[in-house]
Scaffold this motif. Structure first.
Motif, PDB file in Angstrom:
ATOM      1  N   ASP A   1      -7.261  21.013  23.113  1.00 25.68           N
ATOM      2  CA  ASP A   1      -7.093  21.423  24.872  1.00 25.68           C
ATOM      3  C   ASP A   1      -5.611  21.026  24.900  1.00 25.68           C
ATOM      4  OD1 ASP A   1      -7.729  22.097  27.169  1.00 25.68           O
ATOM      5  OD2 ASP A   1      -8.782  20.204  27.689  1.00 25.68           O
ATOM      6  N   GLU A   2      -5.163  21.456  25.992  1.00 27.10           N
ATOM      7  CA  GLU A   2      -3.908  21.128  26.557  1.00 27.10           C
ATOM      8  C   GLU A   2      -2.781  21.520  25.613  1.00 27.10           C
ATOM      9  OE1 GLU A   2      -3.523  17.270  28.484  1.00 27.10           O
ATOM     10  OE2 GLU A   2      -5.423  17.077  29.035  1.00 27.10           O
ATOM     11  N   GLY A   3      -2.849  22.716  25.045  1.00 24.60           N
ATOM     12  CA  GLY A   3      -1.884  23.126  24.128  1.00 24.60           C
ATOM     13  C   GLY A   3      -1.782  22.624  22.947  1.00 24.60           C
TER      14      GLY A   3
ATOM     15  N   ARG B   1      -2.515  19.468  22.385  1.00 26.54           N
ATOM     16  CA  ARG B   1      -2.055  17.873  22.382  1.00 26.54           C
ATOM     17  C   ARG B   1      -3.449  16.974  22.646  1.00 26.54           C
ATOM     18  NH1 ARG B   1       2.980  16.840  21.901  1.00 26.54           N
ATOM     19  NH2 ARG B   1       2.430  14.950  23.098  1.00 26.54           N
ATOM     20  N   VAL B   2      -4.331  17.595  23.055  1.00 26.82           N
ATOM     21  CA  VAL B   2      -5.590  16.541  23.075  1.00 26.82           C
ATOM     22  C   VAL B   2      -6.839  17.151  22.279  1.00 26.82           C
ATOM     23  CG1 VAL B   2      -7.502  16.145  24.836  1.00 26.82           C
ATOM     24  CG2 VAL B   2      -5.141  16.177  25.599  1.00 26.82           C
ATOM     25  N   ARG B   3      -7.675  16.446  21.605  1.00 23.80           N
ATOM     26  CA  ARG B   3      -8.546  16.765  20.681  1.00 23.80           C
ATOM     27  C   ARG B   3      -9.859  16.191  21.074  1.00 23.80           C
ATOM     28  NH1 ARG B   3      -6.616  14.141  14.730  1.00 23.80           N
ATOM     29  NH2 ARG B   3      -6.789  12.183  15.388  1.00 23.80           N
ATOM     30  N   HIS B   4     -10.781  16.924  21.189  1.00 24.10           N
ATOM     31  CA  HIS B   4     -12.089  16.641  21.572  1.00 24.10           C
ATOM     32  C   HIS B   4     -13.048  16.679  20.530  1.00 24.10           C
ATOM     33  CE1 HIS B   4     -11.455  16.907  26.074  1.00 24.10           C
ATOM     34  NE2 HIS B   4     -10.489  17.796  25.506  1.00 24.10           N
TER      35      HIS B   4
ATOM     36  N   ARG C   1      -5.153  11.945  22.232  1.00 26.95           N
ATOM     37  CA  ARG C   1      -4.082  12.570  22.523  1.00 26.95           C
ATOM     38  C   ARG C   1      -3.233  12.434  21.659  1.00 26.95           C
ATOM     39  NH1 ARG C   1      -1.867  14.564  27.025  1.00 26.95           N
ATOM     40  NH2 ARG C   1      -3.694  14.056  28.279  1.00 26.95           N
TER      41      ARG C   1
ATOM     42  N   GLU D   1       0.364  12.081  20.527  1.00 25.27           N
ATOM     43  CA  GLU D   1       1.777  11.372  20.940  1.00 25.27           C
ATOM     44  C   GLU D   1       2.786  11.810  20.452  1.00 25.27           C
ATOM     45  OE1 GLU D   1       1.500   9.737  23.741  1.00 25.27           O
ATOM     46  OE2 GLU D   1      -0.814   9.635  23.993  1.00 25.27           O
TER      47      GLU D   1
ATOM     48  N   TYR E   1      -1.204   9.186  17.677  1.00 29.80           N
ATOM     49  CA  TYR E   1      -1.940   9.578  18.505  1.00 29.80           C
ATOM     50  C   TYR E   1      -2.751   8.197  19.280  1.00 29.80           C
ATOM     51  CZ  TYR E   1      -5.769   8.734  15.441  1.00 29.80           C
ATOM     52  OH  TYR E   1      -6.598   7.949  14.258  1.00 29.80           O
TER      53      TYR E   1
END
Length: 138
Positions: free
Chosen positions: A40-42, A44-47, A59, A61, A72
């Motif tokens: 998500d967020e291009g 930069r965030v992994r679920h 996230r 970093e 991260y």
């Protein structure tokens, strides 16, 4: 603050190992206790979804493709820690054509002792690196 670290030496080139683990969304490709994940967020965030159905949100970093590393933080997870920061890096091994993978993290235990939190993450890192070795077939 507590620290956990694990390393593994692999008979594969650093570039080969990085191609497998270097993508921030690649954990499900080599880590069996994370069978699913979405970015998500291009990117930069992994679920992440654990094998037992729990959710981890992390996230990115810092990403350095040339140095074959990324750092991260954990945004949300079922772990008894806060202020979690981690780095995973692929380095040249001691022997030509070999890689050394280093996975480490710092964190503040919450509701557990430093030793218990360190043991938890050492187990995660060690198990993850063993799974990486299996995935590579080395």
């Amino acid at each position: 603050m507590a620290t956990a670290t694990a390393t593994i030496d692999l008979p594969a080139s650093p570039d080969q190992v990085w191609r497998l683990i270097g993508g921030f969304g690649s954990l499900p490709d080599w880590l069996p206790f994370i069978p699913a994940g979405d970015l998500d967020e291009g990117g930069r965030v992994r679920h992440l979804t654990t094998a037992d159905g729990k959710t981890i949100v992390e996230r990115l970093e810092h990403f350095d493709d040339q140095a074959r590393s990324y750092t991260y933080t954990i945004v949300q997870a079922p772990f008894p820690v806060g202020d979690y920061h981690s780095i995973i890096a692929v380095r040249e091994g001691a022997d030509a054509g070999h890689a050394r993978v280093e996975w480490s993290g710092t964190f503040t235990p919450k509701g557990v002792t430093d030793e218990e939190a360190v043991e938890l993450f050492c187990g995660i890192y060690t198990g993850g690196l063993a799974a990486l070795e299996q995935t590579l077939g080395t």
